[in-house]
Design an enzyme around this catalytic site. Sequence first.
Site, PDB file in Angstrom:
ATOM      1  N   CYS A  25      -9.442  13.552  12.801  1.00 46.25           N
ATOM      2  CA  CYS A  25     -10.917  14.181  12.898  1.00 46.25           C
ATOM      3  C   CYS A  25     -10.893  14.218  14.563  1.00 46.25           C
ATOM      4  CB  CYS A  25     -12.038  13.884  12.229  1.00 46.25           C
ATOM      5  SG  CYS A  25     -12.632  12.531  12.723  1.00 46.25           S
ATOM      6  N   PRO A  26     -11.628  14.981  15.090  1.00 43.60           N
ATOM      7  CA  PRO A  26     -11.912  14.927  16.479  1.00 43.60           C
ATOM      8  C   PRO A  26     -12.057  13.761  17.120  1.00 43.60           C
ATOM      9  CG  PRO A  26     -13.005  16.874  15.577  1.00 43.60           C
ATOM     10  CD  PRO A  26     -12.660  16.041  14.634  1.00 43.60           C
TER      11      PRO A  26
END
Length: 174
Positions: A104-105
């Site tokens: 994820c980011p």
Amino acid sequence: MAQMYTPPEAFGIVERGVYRTGPVHPTNFPFLRTLGLRTILLLSNDQTPKSVSAFCDETGAVPIPLGLQTWRPNIGWRPVSEELIKEGLEAILNVENHPIMVICPTGLHDTGTLIGCLRKLQGWNFNSTIVEYRSYTGGQGRYVNEQFIELFDMDLVTLPRSLPAWYSKDSGLF
């Protein structure tokens, strides 16, 4: 000259054949190649970065842009959608996807929520789950994510036929 192996930021081993991380960069690729990844589960609602697509093309890893597929605006208080967590858990629990890496980011909140729900499904007590979640966030966990983990309905998850050895009927709640 020796090859440099640099793990991505927030990299961790969840279980045998399951990894978690924040964003990956080309400098991380030599390290990631050593994992023999079959699947990369992307939780971001952005397009797959070109460098990650190139890595997948080169290694044969299959990218699953789950965040893009399940993203919905205005999901209320929930930090992520139940659909994202359900689909993510089913992908992680399908041994045919292993080795699998969740990205994820930041590698913290969305990934942490997904892994927290995995721990719940494995039968971990809530305190141990939150300790692990907070250890990746540097103690800066989000209360809404912790609440989501606590309230997540495990009955939404359809267990795949090919479960990993580390997941047994005795460890999870059926």
